[in-house]
Design a protein around this motif. Structure first.
Motif, short mmCIF file in Angstrom:
data_model
loop_
_atom_site.label_atom_id
_atom_site.label_comp_id
_atom_site.label_asym_id
_atom_site.label_seq_id
_atom_site.Cartn_x
_atom_site.Cartn_y
_atom_site.Cartn_z
N CYS A 132 0.83 -1.21 0.00
CA CYS A 132 0.00 0.00 0.00
C CYS A 132 0.86 1.26 0.00
O CYS A 132 0.59 2.21 -0.75
N ALA A 133 1.90 1.28 0.82
CA ALA A 133 2.78 2.46 0.89
C ALA A 133 3.43 2.72 -0.47
O ALA A 133 3.52 3.88 -0.91
N ASP A 143 -7.88 4.54 -1.29
CA ASP A 143 -8.79 3.40 -1.47
C ASP A 143 -8.27 2.41 -2.51
O ASP A 143 -8.29 1.20 -2.29
N ARG A 144 -7.79 2.94 -3.63
CA ARG A 144 -7.26 2.06 -4.68
C ARG A 144 -6.01 1.34 -4.20
O ARG A 144 -5.83 0.16 -4.46
N ALA A 149 -3.31 -3.49 -2.93
CA ALA A 149 -2.41 -4.16 -1.99
C ALA A 149 -3.00 -5.50 -1.54
O ALA A 149 -2.29 -6.52 -1.49
N LEU A 150 -4.28 -5.49 -1.23
CA LEU A 150 -4.95 -6.73 -0.84
C LEU A 150 -4.93 -7.73 -2.00
O LEU A 150 -4.62 -8.92 -1.81
N LEU A 182 -2.40 -5.84 -15.06
CA LEU A 182 -3.33 -5.57 -13.97
C LEU A 182 -3.11 -4.20 -13.36
O LEU A 182 -4.08 -3.51 -13.01
N MET A 183 -1.87 -3.80 -13.24
CA MET A 183 -1.56 -2.48 -12.64
C MET A 183 -2.13 -1.36 -13.52
O MET A 183 -2.57 -0.34 -13.00
N LYS A 184 -2.14 -1.56 -14.82
CA LYS A 184 -2.71 -0.55 -15.72
C LYS A 184 -4.23 -0.47 -15.57
O LYS A 184 -4.80 0.60 -15.69
N GLU A 185 -4.85 -1.62 -15.32
CA GLU A 185 -6.31 -1.66 -15.20
C GLU A 185 -6.81 -1.08 -13.88
O GLU A 185 -7.93 -0.61 -13.80
N PHE A 186 -5.97 -1.16 -12.87
CA PHE A 186 -6.37 -0.60 -11.57
C PHE A 186 -6.22 0.89 -11.63
O PHE A 186 -6.67 1.68 -10.99
#
Length: 186
Positions: A132-133, A143-144, A149-150, A182-186
């Protein structure tokens, strides 16, 4: 190395490799090179207290190792892929990734022992907080960052379980390859 530290290190390895329930007390004593009296001297509540000490030690070790990788990389994506890469290397070299996984302990103990479940929860929470950090540094909203992170923690831990079941590093390789998209979609 003192007796207590040796007990924690030896027990951690055994619990990770075989699970808490599968490691008998006599086997544990023999592997640690101690007597039953020594176990209860250091851990008055016995094997379960030793397990909790193992989980706390694992938390410190994993946190340190993951933070070292995360501080040395530019993005969450690169950091996650580097951590996964280390796991894959360990699996391919040693046939195990015991240093990183504690899922078997969680699945065994979460319903049987509240202190053990709490120690496992704290470990996962610490890993998520590192992700998260880094995600916040990457510009994700709070929030994202929490959600991603989860998701990353669960994906990697699930990948570790699949690697054990398949006796292959392919699940972690697949997760690592999918992270950029996935990182691009988030």
């Amino acid at each position: 190395m003192d007796t207590k530290t040796r007990m924690i290190e030896t027990a951690t390895t055994l619990f990770q490799q075989r699970g808490y329930k599968s490691v008998g007390l006599n086997e544990l004593l023999q592997a640690c090179g101690i007597t039953k009296g020594a176990l209860y001297h250091h851990f008055p509540a016995g094997k379960e207290e030793l397990l909790i000490a193992c989980l706390h030690s694992l938390n410190q070790t994993l946190t340190r190792d993951i933070e070292l990788v995360f501080h040395g990389t530019a993005s969450t994506e690169a950091a996650a892929r580097a951590v996964i890469g280390e796991m894959i290397s360990d699996l391919d070299r040693d046939g195990t990734i015991a240093g990183y996984t504690f899922s078997s302990i969680v699945s065994e103990m979460s319903l049987l022992s509240e202190p053990a479940r709490e120690a496992c929860r704290a470990l996962y929470e610490q890993i998520e907080s590192i992700f998260c950090a880094k995600l916040l540094e990457d510009g994700f909203s709070s929030d994202r960052a929490s959600s991603v992170a989860l998701f990353l923690t669960a994906s990697i831990e699930g990948g570790l379980l699949l690697c054990r079941a398949q006796n292959s590093s392919l699940p972690l390789q697949t997760i690592s390859n999918v992270i950029p998209q996935l990182m691009k979609e988030f």
